[in-house]
Design an enzyme around this catalytic site. Structure first.
Site, PDB file in Angstrom:
ATOM      1  N   LYS A   1      -2.652  -5.982  29.344  1.00 46.96           N
ATOM      2  CA  LYS A   1      -1.580  -5.383  28.541  1.00 46.96           C
ATOM      3  C   LYS A   1      -1.836  -5.733  27.079  1.00 46.96           C
ATOM      4  O   LYS A   1      -1.908  -6.898  26.714  1.00 46.96           O
ATOM      5  CB  LYS A   1      -0.232  -5.934  28.992  1.00 46.96           C
ATOM      6  CG  LYS A   1       0.930  -5.419  28.142  1.00 46.96           C
ATOM      7  CD  LYS A   1       2.260  -5.856  28.703  1.00 46.96           C
ATOM      8  CE  LYS A   1       3.390  -5.449  27.784  1.00 46.96           C
ATOM      9  NZ  LYS A   1       4.692  -5.897  28.297  1.00 46.96           N
TER      10      LYS A   1
ATOM     11  N   LYS B   1      -2.512  -1.169  30.330  1.00 50.06           N
ATOM     12  CA  LYS B   1      -1.402  -0.638  29.544  1.00 50.06           C
ATOM     13  C   LYS B   1      -1.623  -0.900  28.071  1.00 50.06           C
ATOM     14  O   LYS B   1      -1.976  -2.022  27.734  1.00 50.06           O
ATOM     15  CB  LYS B   1      -0.120  -1.327  30.004  1.00 50.06           C
ATOM     16  CG  LYS B   1       1.100  -0.983  29.203  1.00 50.06           C
ATOM     17  CD  LYS B   1       2.255  -1.836  29.631  1.00 50.06           C
ATOM     18  CE  LYS B   1       3.406  -1.591  28.676  1.00 50.06           C
ATOM     19  NZ  LYS B   1       4.488  -2.491  28.888  1.00 50.06           N
TER      20      LYS B   1
HETATM   21  C1  PBG Z   1       8.224  -5.710  28.614  1.00 49.70           C
HETATM   22  C2  PBG Z   1       7.617  -4.362  28.603  1.00 49.70           C
HETATM   23  C3  PBG Z   1       7.298  -3.531  27.515  1.00 49.70           C
HETATM   24  C4  PBG Z   1       6.900  -2.315  28.062  1.00 49.70           C
HETATM   25  C5  PBG Z   1       6.944  -2.450  29.430  1.00 49.70           C
HETATM   26  N1  PBG Z   1       7.363  -3.735  29.752  1.00 49.70           N
HETATM   27  C6  PBG Z   1       7.451  -3.716  26.070  1.00 49.70           C
HETATM   28  C7  PBG Z   1       6.713  -4.741  25.340  1.00 49.70           C
HETATM   29  O1  PBG Z   1       5.822  -5.416  25.855  1.00 49.70           O
HETATM   30  O2  PBG Z   1       7.063  -4.905  24.192  1.00 49.70           O
HETATM   31  C8  PBG Z   1       6.527  -1.101  27.273  1.00 49.70           C
HETATM   32  C9  PBG Z   1       6.599   0.189  28.018  1.00 49.70           C
HETATM   33  C10 PBG Z   1       6.602   1.396  27.177  1.00 49.70           C
HETATM   34  O3  PBG Z   1       6.379   1.376  25.952  1.00 49.70           O
HETATM   35  O4  PBG Z   1       6.825   2.464  27.763  1.00 49.70           O
HETATM   36  N2  PBG Z   1       7.436  -6.756  28.315  1.00 49.70           N
END
Ligand code: PBG
Length: 324
Positions: free
Chosen positions: A195, A248
């Protein structure tokens, strides 16, 4: 041998021929629809930067999940917006919180739906970071038991799959141990293994009220410039017991998807994130692109790159377009 013996156009001549030789196809059963759940009942609040996506209370989340199932979208992932936040994210393990209520509501309204819960603290902490703070930085090891407790609360509510997105080191092992030690050895973990610290999460943070109150997430989420590091993260999460892994965001990271795919043999998910969705919606609303066509092209590119599953805000509409 080349032209004129070879003529690649021969196989593109008719729709049926093209159908016959198509290498990649989209199936609504591969989509996971994100749902944002809020406290209360009968609540539906549109999210302005994500046209077509709402924040809903648990009862309406159950209706939405049932409607998605009827369209062939058999999996959802839940994000909660709690009543209260504090520095240690206490409300994340509340059995009466919006996520736990939505899990049980969805499982009774639509028993066949695979209910995945996102495990993270950023929606639950007053400072908006994904873990507990020690000064201005996030304390990795102190965060692990809190994440494990959140996962356990979701499992007790009936979640089918646990999906940690916090990016703390060792969280897959901590969650696996908590699940196994409390009678849930059969619940799989879908880890957000790679991520990235991305600008594409903007609309999500508005929707989930999870923008950090200071700083950013670069000390725990990955540097967008790295791909070898993604392979390392994936390797660690699999060693800790992850059953499925995720890359992601999706669209700017398809090379990462391909690299991970070539080295693993577990289901690989991609998250077609909020900013990717918002860009398509904005351009389509202006008439600058053909929304359905571009959406299906983007989703196809993710499968072609190697994704088995796609978390996408387009799930419902794409399933409708594919069904026609
Ligand atoms: C929580 C999380 C996030 C997303 C999914 N889980 C945001 C982040 O890490 O700031 C983002 C998903 C999206 O942008 O659709 N940690």
């Amino acid at each position: 041998m080349s032209f004129p013996v070879n003529r690649p156009r021969r196989l593109r001549a008719t729709p049926s021929l093209r159908d016959l030789v198509r290498e990649t196809s989209l199936d609504p059963a591969d989509f996971i629809a994100p749902l944002f759940v809020v406290p209360g009942e009968g609540v539906r609040q549109p999210i302005s930067s994500m046209p077509g996506i709402d924040r809903v209370s648990a009862d309406l989340a159950a209706e939405d999940a049932r409607a998605l199932f009827a369209l062939g979208v058999k999996s959802v992932i839940l994000f909660g917006i709690p009543e209260t936040k504090d520095p240690v994210g206490s409300s994340s393990a509340d059995p009466e919180g919006p996520v736990c209520r939505a899990v049980s509501g969805i499982k009774s309204a639509s028993p066949g739906t695979v209910v995945i819960t996102d495990v993270c603290l950023c929606e639950y902490t007053s400072h908006g970071h994904c873990g507990l703070l020690a000064g201005e930085s996030v304390d990795n090891d102190a965060t692990l038991p809190i994440l494990a407790a959140e996962a356990l609360a979701h499992a007790r509510a009936g979640a089918d799959v646990i999906a940690p997105s916090d990016m703390m080191d060792g969280r897959v092992a901590a969650i696996r141990a908590a699940l196994d030690g409390n009678g849930f050895p059969e619940i799989p973990i879908l880890s957000y293994a790679a991520k990235y610290a991305s600008g594409f999460y903007g609309p999500f943070r508005e929707a989930a009220e999870s923008t950090p109150s200071f700083g950013d997430r670069r000390a725990y989420q990955m540097d967008p410039a790295n791909v070898r590091e993604a392979l390392k993260e994936v390797e660690h999460d699999l060693a800790e017991g992850a059953d499925m892994i995720m890359v992601k965001p999706a669209l700017s990271y398809l090379d990462v998807v391909r690299a991970v795919k070539e080295r693993t043999n577990v289901p690989l998910a991609v998250y077609n994130v909020s900013g990717e969705y918002a860009m398509v919606k904005a351009a389509a609303a202006n008439g600058w692109i053909d929304g359905p066509r571009v959406t299906l092209e983007i989703l196809t590119s993710m499968k072609r790159a190697g994704a088995d599953l796609i978390l996408t805000y387009h799930a419902k509409e794409a399933a409708q377009w594919l069904g026609k």
